[in-house]
Design an enzyme around this catalytic site. Sequence first.
Site, PDB file in Angstrom:
ATOM      1  N   SER A  80      26.151  77.792  68.111  1.00 44.83           N
ATOM      2  CA  SER A  80      26.976  76.828  67.485  1.00 44.83           C
ATOM      3  C   SER A  80      26.292  75.286  67.278  1.00 44.83           C
ATOM      4  O   SER A  80      25.443  75.135  68.070  1.00 44.83           O
ATOM      5  CB  SER A  80      28.244  76.594  68.333  1.00 44.83           C
ATOM      6  OG  SER A  80      29.413  75.910  67.469  1.00 44.83           O
TER       7      SER A  80
ATOM      8  N   GLU B 299      27.128  73.432  60.931  1.00 43.52           N
ATOM      9  CA  GLU B 299      28.419  74.156  60.960  1.00 43.52           C
ATOM     10  C   GLU B 299      29.670  73.140  61.137  1.00 43.52           C
ATOM     11  O   GLU B 299      30.638  73.527  60.705  1.00 43.52           O
ATOM     12  CB  GLU B 299      28.233  74.989  62.232  1.00 43.52           C
ATOM     13  CG  GLU B 299      29.506  75.620  62.561  1.00 43.52           C
ATOM     14  CD  GLU B 299      29.618  76.522  63.975  1.00 43.52           C
ATOM     15  OE1 GLU B 299      30.239  77.321  64.264  1.00 43.52           O
ATOM     16  OE2 GLU B 299      28.347  75.901  64.676  1.00 43.52           O
ATOM     17  N   HIS B 300      29.604  72.193  62.079  1.00 43.63           N
ATOM     18  CA  HIS B 300      30.725  71.253  62.251  1.00 43.63           C
ATOM     19  C   HIS B 300      29.965  69.769  61.732  1.00 43.63           C
ATOM     20  O   HIS B 300      29.033  69.582  62.374  1.00 43.63           O
ATOM     21  CB  HIS B 300      31.050  71.158  63.641  1.00 43.63           C
ATOM     22  CG  HIS B 300      31.541  72.358  64.089  1.00 43.63           C
ATOM     23  ND1 HIS B 300      30.868  73.326  65.046  1.00 43.63           N
ATOM     24  CD2 HIS B 300      32.777  73.313  63.851  1.00 43.63           C
ATOM     25  CE1 HIS B 300      31.380  74.493  65.324  1.00 43.63           C
ATOM     26  NE2 HIS B 300      32.793  74.251  64.598  1.00 43.63           N
TER      27      HIS B 300
ATOM     28  N   HIS C 101      24.660 104.895  25.654  1.00 49.30           N
ATOM     29  CA  HIS C 101      25.694 103.805  25.783  1.00 49.30           C
ATOM     30  C   HIS C 101      26.139 103.447  24.252  1.00 49.30           C
ATOM     31  O   HIS C 101      27.359 103.638  24.038  1.00 49.30           O
ATOM     32  CB  HIS C 101      24.941 102.620  26.309  1.00 49.30           C
ATOM     33  CG  HIS C 101      24.987 102.538  27.849  1.00 49.30           C
ATOM     34  ND1 HIS C 101      24.302 103.568  28.454  1.00 49.30           N
ATOM     35  CD2 HIS C 101      25.473 101.926  28.602  1.00 49.30           C
ATOM     36  CE1 HIS C 101      24.340 103.250  29.778  1.00 49.30           C
ATOM     37  NE2 HIS C 101      25.141 102.299  30.014  1.00 49.30           N
TER      38      HIS C 101
ATOM     39  N   GLN D  58      30.270  70.499  72.063  1.00 48.47           N
ATOM     40  CA  GLN D  58      29.106  71.590  71.526  1.00 48.47           C
ATOM     41  C   GLN D  58      28.191  71.936  72.458  1.00 48.47           C
ATOM     42  O   GLN D  58      28.058  73.427  72.483  1.00 48.47           O
ATOM     43  CB  GLN D  58      28.506  71.050  70.223  1.00 48.47           C
ATOM     44  CG  GLN D  58      28.011  71.954  69.256  1.00 48.47           C
ATOM     45  CD  GLN D  58      29.349  72.733  68.691  1.00 48.47           C
ATOM     46  OE1 GLN D  58      29.096  73.988  68.749  1.00 48.47           O
ATOM     47  NE2 GLN D  58      30.227  71.888  68.330  1.00 48.47           N
TER      48      GLN D  58
END
Length: 437
Positions: A245, A335-336, A428, A267
């Site tokens: 984290s 992340e934060h 095709h 953290q």
Amino acid sequence: MSESRSLAFPLRCVRDRQQAEAELQRLTRRTQTSQQKDVQGRVDVILKAVRERGDAAVCDFTERFDGFRPDPVAVPKHQLEQAWKALPENLRDALELAHRRISEFHQRQRPEDIRMEGAHGEQLGRRWRPVQRAGLYVPGGRAAYPSTVLMNAVPARVAGVEQVVICSPAGSNGQVNPVVLAAAHLAGVHTVMRIGGAQAIAAMAFGTESVPKVDVISGPGNIYVTLAKQAVYGQVGIDSLAGPSEVLVIADQSAQPEQVAADLLAQAEHDPLASSVLITTSHQLADGISSAIAQQLEDHPRREICEASLRDWGLVVVCDDLETCAQLSDSFAPEHLELLVERPEALADRIQHAGAIFLGPWSPEAVGDYLAGPNHTLPTCAAARFSGALSVETFMRHTSMIQFNRAALDATASAVCELAESEGLHSHAESVRKRLS
């Protein structure tokens, strides 16, 4: 006036932009350890054994690593309800509040189908459907993470997943933490398996006699869990590859040092590999943050973890202006991201890369971790440059819908045939011509 204290080690502080960019890059590479190859080899052995031997291998590895043999693997369903009823009232109320807020937010994430009519009456669309089974990994053992249960199970249930299975390692007594079981009951989880590690990921990916094969695996874990998820991706879907984290705090002169210190420590206490970064325009805050941290570390129950994290992966950067702060933050893609500045909304508009942004002094990261509503499963190690939080869509997949009529095929046939022939795909083109001949 409180006595000034100092950390037992110098908190790394830089005031040069080029040096700051180099330090931030170093932090994004903190998971690249020399042990990773050795761990990958062990993970591969575990995956192969579980694929070939099923429950027997799962039980063998659990006995070896966790000290008990999980027979049966599944926790009896009635124990989930018992755990819920046995919770202290205050904790039960807190979980209910978190569940309600997370559910309300994720209900708004449900994607809508798309239907459109083309120029010649053809019907085109995109249809969303949930996966059938989801496997959620919840770290356990001595710790309890009911928030992880809610943040993974709620979006799966909102998506409409038929069967939600949790794997969570038990303690040496063979029991999954009762708070995890209680949260699973609240979130409507169907089954809890008392297994963890790479063997749990393998069981959910391949299926065993006791563990159903799932379509998507989500949830955080240690390096064994992460490497196992990486190895089985493609056979099942995964949410992300979660690293340690991290938080980055941008602060100006209006920020309170004790609040900044508390947020950095929040953290750091996660893991010795967690990263806590302060980028500030305030020389006074930069000079005083070590003392504020040292004061809060006294008698901290996880002091050793915090100190290891801050010593190796902590960083303070001093910038001339908030524009530079924002640019450095984007290079880290945290992340934060906390914005402890006078005008957080204006600064947030300048940010391009972040898993979650917390605006202003009344929005500590902890509220996002537990009950604000948005998901706390976020990209780490700069992955916010190309990915976002776990969501309802993690547990869904979309299907394209195409219904042409004769007029639409008539109008587009020549272009389809031209493109097919240019790629050397004769049949095709013929598949169109045969319908119009």
